[in-house]
Structure formats: C-alpha cells, structure tokens
Design an enzyme around this catalytic site. Structure first.
Site, PDB file in Angstrom:
ATOM      1  N   ASP A 147      23.747  -0.422  -1.887  1.00  0.00           N
ATOM      2  CA  ASP A 147      24.361   0.908  -1.872  1.00  0.00           C
ATOM      3  C   ASP A 147      23.411   1.991  -2.390  1.00  0.00           C
ATOM      4  OD1 ASP A 147      24.331   0.082  -4.444  1.00  0.00           O
ATOM      5  OD2 ASP A 147      26.425   0.535  -4.874  1.00  0.00           O
ATOM      6  N   HIS A 166      -4.477   1.839   7.618  1.00  0.00           N
ATOM      7  CA  HIS A 166      -3.177   2.165   7.030  1.00  0.00           C
ATOM      8  C   HIS A 166      -2.891   1.309   5.802  1.00  0.00           C
ATOM      9  CE1 HIS A 166      -1.798   3.986  11.128  1.00  0.00           C
ATOM     10  NE2 HIS A 166      -2.587   4.788  10.443  1.00  0.00           N
ATOM     11  N   ASP A 198      -6.251   8.877   0.732  1.00  0.00           N
ATOM     12  CA  ASP A 198      -5.602   9.720   1.749  1.00  0.00           C
ATOM     13  C   ASP A 198      -4.201   9.985   1.210  1.00  0.00           C
ATOM     14  OD1 ASP A 198      -4.418  10.894   3.941  1.00  0.00           O
ATOM     15  OD2 ASP A 198      -5.250   9.464   5.397  1.00  0.00           O
ATOM     16  N   ASP A 245      -2.265  17.108   4.108  1.00  0.00           N
ATOM     17  CA  ASP A 245      -2.824  15.807   4.483  1.00  0.00           C
ATOM     18  C   ASP A 245      -4.308  15.865   4.141  1.00  0.00           C
ATOM     19  OD1 ASP A 245      -3.382  13.372   5.581  1.00  0.00           O
ATOM     20  OD2 ASP A 245      -2.692  13.838   7.607  1.00  0.00           O
ATOM     21  N   HIS A 276     -10.305   6.146  15.475  1.00  0.00           N
ATOM     22  CA  HIS A 276      -9.148   7.048  15.564  1.00  0.00           C
ATOM     23  C   HIS A 276      -9.608   8.441  15.980  1.00  0.00           C
ATOM     24  CE1 HIS A 276     -10.064   8.944  11.645  1.00  0.00           C
ATOM     25  NE2 HIS A 276     -10.286   7.734  11.175  1.00  0.00           N
ATOM     26  N   HIS A 295      -4.697  15.820  14.214  1.00  0.00           N
ATOM     27  CA  HIS A 295      -3.301  15.868  14.678  1.00  0.00           C
ATOM     28  C   HIS A 295      -2.711  17.167  14.168  1.00  0.00           C
ATOM     29  CE1 HIS A 295      -2.043  14.679  10.589  1.00  0.00           C
ATOM     30  NE2 HIS A 295      -2.909  13.680  10.649  1.00  0.00           N
ATOM     31  N   HIS A 308       2.520  14.365  10.964  1.00  0.00           N
ATOM     32  CA  HIS A 308       2.107  14.388  12.385  1.00  0.00           C
ATOM     33  C   HIS A 308       3.105  15.326  13.055  1.00  0.00           C
ATOM     34  CE1 HIS A 308       0.184  10.129  11.933  1.00  0.00           C
ATOM     35  NE2 HIS A 308      -0.484  11.076  11.319  1.00  0.00           N
ATOM     36  N   GLU A 327     -10.410  15.131  10.498  1.00  0.00           N
ATOM     37  CA  GLU A 327     -10.556  13.929   9.677  1.00  0.00           C
ATOM     38  C   GLU A 327     -11.404  12.830  10.306  1.00  0.00           C
ATOM     39  OE1 GLU A 327      -6.980  11.519   9.468  1.00  0.00           O
ATOM     40  OE2 GLU A 327      -5.880  12.979  10.635  1.00  0.00           O
ATOM     41  N   TYR A 339     -16.085   3.376   9.439  1.00  0.00           N
ATOM     42  CA  TYR A 339     -15.575   2.175   8.770  1.00  0.00           C
ATOM     43  C   TYR A 339     -16.427   0.984   9.205  1.00  0.00           C
ATOM     44  CZ  TYR A 339     -11.881   5.642   8.894  1.00  0.00           C
ATOM     45  OH  TYR A 339     -11.197   6.825   8.808  1.00  0.00           O
ATOM     46  N   ARG A 381     -13.723   8.452   4.967  1.00  0.00           N
ATOM     47  CA  ARG A 381     -13.025   9.462   5.771  1.00  0.00           C
ATOM     48  C   ARG A 381     -12.954  10.727   4.931  1.00  0.00           C
ATOM     49  NH1 ARG A 381      -8.987   6.773   7.116  1.00  0.00           N
ATOM     50  NH2 ARG A 381      -7.302   7.405   5.731  1.00  0.00           N
ATOM     51  N   GLU A 396     -10.986  14.440   5.125  1.00  0.00           N
ATOM     52  CA  GLU A 396      -9.928  15.101   5.886  1.00  0.00           C
ATOM     53  C   GLU A 396      -9.487  16.400   5.217  1.00  0.00           C
ATOM     54  OE1 GLU A 396      -6.253  12.864   6.024  1.00  0.00           O
ATOM     55  OE2 GLU A 396      -5.542  14.018   7.732  1.00  0.00           O
TER      56      GLU A 396
HETATM   57 CA    CA Z   1      -4.322  11.573   6.415  1.00  0.00          CA
END
Ligand code: CA
Length: 439
Positions: free
Chosen positions: A38, A243, A260, A271, A350, A354, A361, A384, A388, A405, A407
């Site tokens: 709940d 991710h 990130d 972001d 990638h 975006h 996004h 970004e 890798y 990365r 960004e």
């Molecule tokens: Ca990001």
C-alpha cells in the site's frame, strides 16, 4: 502563482486544434503508482497536463472544448474537498478553488467526468486524445464514445475523427517559453552545484552511493522535488555500462568516476554528466581520452544554431571523435572511412543529443518527414558525447575501462546557443583545481 503561462499555452493549443477543425480535447493527469503493497511512489503529474494547468493533484483531467470559431473553454475535473481525506493525505483544492486559482472557465468533481464527457462529445467533429498511452483511460474514452453512439436514434452523433493531441502539444513543448526557461535555468544551476559538491567529496575509499547521497542532498536542499532521473554514479569499468544505476561499488585510486545526475525543479529537468579522476589527478591515458571527448563536446556545442538540423551537433562530435579514435590507435583508416563504416560505434554507441524540458527525454519530433528537425530559438537539448573503452586484445591496455561522457544542456538562441549547465567545470585544469581545494 502566475497562471498566465498556462492560460497562454491553453490558448495556443486551442488555436492549433481550431485550425485542424476543432473538437474536444481530453488531457488526463497521471495516475498514482503503487510501489509495493500500500506504499506509493512520490506523485508526479503528467507532463502534458502539468504544462497546460500547473495543477499537481492526482485524479484530474483537463477538457478543452474548441469550437469552430471563438475561444476554447478550459474545464477542469478534479477531486472534491474531503476533510477526512485531507486530514490523512493533505490539502485538496476542490473544483471551486481550483477554478479560481488556476484560471479555468469551469471546474467540476472528477466523478462527474464520464457523464459530462459523453454529453460534450455529442455532435463534435473530433476527439483529441492520447490514445494508447494508458489502457484504463482508453477504456474510459471508448465508453464515452459508445455512450454517444447509443444515442444516435435521439439524433446525437459521435465524433467522426479521433486525433492524437500529443502531436499538437509536442510542437508547442518543443519551443520553451520564458517561464519554462526560468525554471530550466534553476534546475540547471542547482544540478551544477550538486555536481561540484560530488566532485569535491569524491576520493579513493568512498563508495559510489556516498557520492550519490551528496547529489541527492544538494538537489533537495535547494528545492528540487526529486532527481530528474535515476543518478548514474559509475566508478572505473562501471562507466562503460551506459545505464549503470547500482551505484554500490568502492571508488578506487587511479579510476575515473562518471556521474550522470541532475535534479527536477518545479517540473523541469536538467541533465548533466561529468567524468573526473577519483584521486583528483588525471593519468596520461585518462587525460588523452577526456580531452578528446571534451573537444568533441565543444565542437558539438559550436554546431548548435538556428537553422542547423537536429543531427548537426552529433555530426560535429563524430568528426572529432573519429579522428581521435584513430590517433589513439583504437581504430584504423581515415576519418571518412570510420564515419562511413560506423566503426566508431564500438566506442561511442549513443546519440549526442535529446530534447530536454519537463521530461528529461522531452516531447518533440526529431524528424519532420524526411528531414531532421531544424533547430530554432527556444529549443533546449543536451550535448553529451562520450567514449567507452572496454578491455580487448586489440585495445592498448592503458585505455582499458576508461569511460568518459561530458554532458551539458543548451538553449538555442538567435545566433548560437546558451549553455544552461556551465556552473560545473569541465576542463582538466578546472576539475583538478576544484578537486584540489576539496581535500
Ligand atoms: Ca544524461
């Protein structure tokens, strides 16, 4: 609360629907979501609904009645006042106060919605709705349409067309208005402060989640309602998992840390990604890869201007990365060959951008027919690029497990762009200086 931006957006949506023949638009907010048993997840209103209303209670719907001529009527359906429930769960506006506070033409209890929708849909040319987004809402809308169809012998006609209202809303949301930009700047500056705090806190022997806690503390301390997305705090090889969200590993001397993470402020996301050495000093190999990604990012930012295609920043970043991957002896051949064969995808898999806004996004088309969407002032996007490098026999060992990365979020201006997230440093010298002062 300044309700004029919301009125303005409803007006613009009404005009777009009118140009397409008018009808009834139905924009429900998001349902509450059970986390376990709940206990619920913290409530977050639907972005479209929030964009048009500023109203953040669950169990609410905006109905926009758009005639063939004249101004649209905005009708809110929401929960009624309920003293008992308010003692347990908190304040509710109720229809009357909601109408006054948020500037709707009318407001009714949510329980009256289904019957009222069936009445209002009769003899309308079109229903504007996000069919397929939520099965329960699809069923509700279908029932209302069938209720109208059941009255055909009484001379009522159901709408002949069902149009996806998201198409019109996405076009509006793609270009941010001034009040949105103010909130995005705030989300960006809080998130930049949080990233700086994480940078200063990081050192060998700490855990990824300890750094995450610093970020979350700073988001909340400055009034963000939540992180804009699950933070990625990825030390060493974890940075090569795009991710990665476990955030439970020890930070080691000699590794890089990729963060990130950004906050959501008043329904708007930032972001930001930064990558830096756990011990405060880049090794030679780390600096080589970092500098390459930084140059790719700066080239991509320089490519953001009105009239450029959405893909222009990505292409600018790819050119720099392709040459760099050849220089690092990770790839062979020419820049043109690397781009043509897409061999760079082994190290950069990638896209560079975006849209960003209410959703990390964000809404908005990336293509218009065959052409990439052209950038225009007021659009906001991320920049970004990354690199890798996983261990492999054909990869120089010094580069193994380096994941970088960088960004930022940018707003397209009249002749270029504004970097919204420039409150957190990104040159090697600036990062090493900031980390040096923190310990
Ligand atoms: Ca990001």
């Amino acid at each position: 609360m300044d309700i004029s931006p919301y009125r303005q957006r409803r007006l613009l949506l009404g005009q777009r629907i009118q140009q397409a023949g008018g009808g009834i638009a139905v924009i429900p907010t998001a349902p509450e979501q059970v986390r376990n048993r709940d206990a619920h997840f913290p409530y977050r209103a639907d972005s479209y609904f929030q964009y048009l209303t500023g109203f953040n209670e669950p169990e609410a719907v905006l109905l926009l009645a758009v005639p063939a001529e004249g101004e649209a009527q905005a009708i809110l359906f929401c929960r009624e006042k309920n003293l008992e429930r308010e003692i347990w769960d908190g304040f509710r506006f109720g229809p009357e106060a909601a109408r006054e506070t948020f500037g709707f033409d009318a407001a009714h209890p949510i329980d009256a919605f289904d019957a009222r929708l069936a009445e209002l849909l009769a003899d309308q040319p079109a229903l504007w709705f996000s069919l397929g987004h939520d099965a329960a809402w699809d069923a509700r809308i279908t029932a209302a349409l069938n209720a109208v169809r059941g009255q055909t012998r009484a001379g009522k006609r159901a709408p002949a067309r069902i149009c996806d209202v998201r198409g019109e809303l996405d076009a509006l949301r793609l270009v941010k208005d001034d009040s949105e930009l103010a909130l995005m700047r705030r989300a960006a500056s809080i998130s930049a402060t949080a990233q700086c705090r994480a940078l200063r806190f990081t050192r060998p022997g700490r855990y990824e989640y300890e750094v995450e806690a610093e970020l979350l503390h700073e988001f909340r301390r400055q009034g963000c309602e939540a992180p804009a997305y699950t933070p990625i705090v990825a030390g060493g090889a974890n940075a090569c998992v795009l991710h990665y969200v476990a955030n439970d590993q020890l930070l080691r001397d000699g590794d890089l840390l990729l963060i990130d993470a950004a906050g959501e402020f008043s329904g708007y996301a930032a972001d930001i990604t930064r990558t830096f050495p756990v011990n405060g000093r880049f090794s030679g190999a780390q600096a080589d890869v970092y500098q390459l990604v930084l140059e790719a990012q700066l080239a991509a930012i320089a490519a953001v201007k009105p009239g450029a295609g959405f893909l222009a920043p990505h292409e600018a970043a790819l050119h720099v990365l392709a040459q760099g991957l050849i220089d690092l002896e990770l790839l062979a051949g020419s820049v043109a060959g690397v781009l043509e064969s897409e061999s760079y995808k082994r190290f950069y898999m990638h896209r560079t951008s975006h849209w960003i806004g209410k959703d990390v996004h964000d809404a908005g088309e990336y293509r218009q027919g065959e052409q990439w969407t052209l950038l225009a002032p007021g659009m906001t996007l991320t920049i970004e690029p990354g690199c890798y490098i996983r261990p492999a026999a054909d990869v120089p060992q010094a580069l193994w497990n380096i994941g970088v990365r960088i960004e930022d979020d940018v707003r397209v201006t009249a002749n270029g762009c504004e970097v919204l997230t420039d409150g957190v440093p990104k040159t090697i010298a600036e990062i090493e200086a900031l980390m040096g002062t923190g310990r």
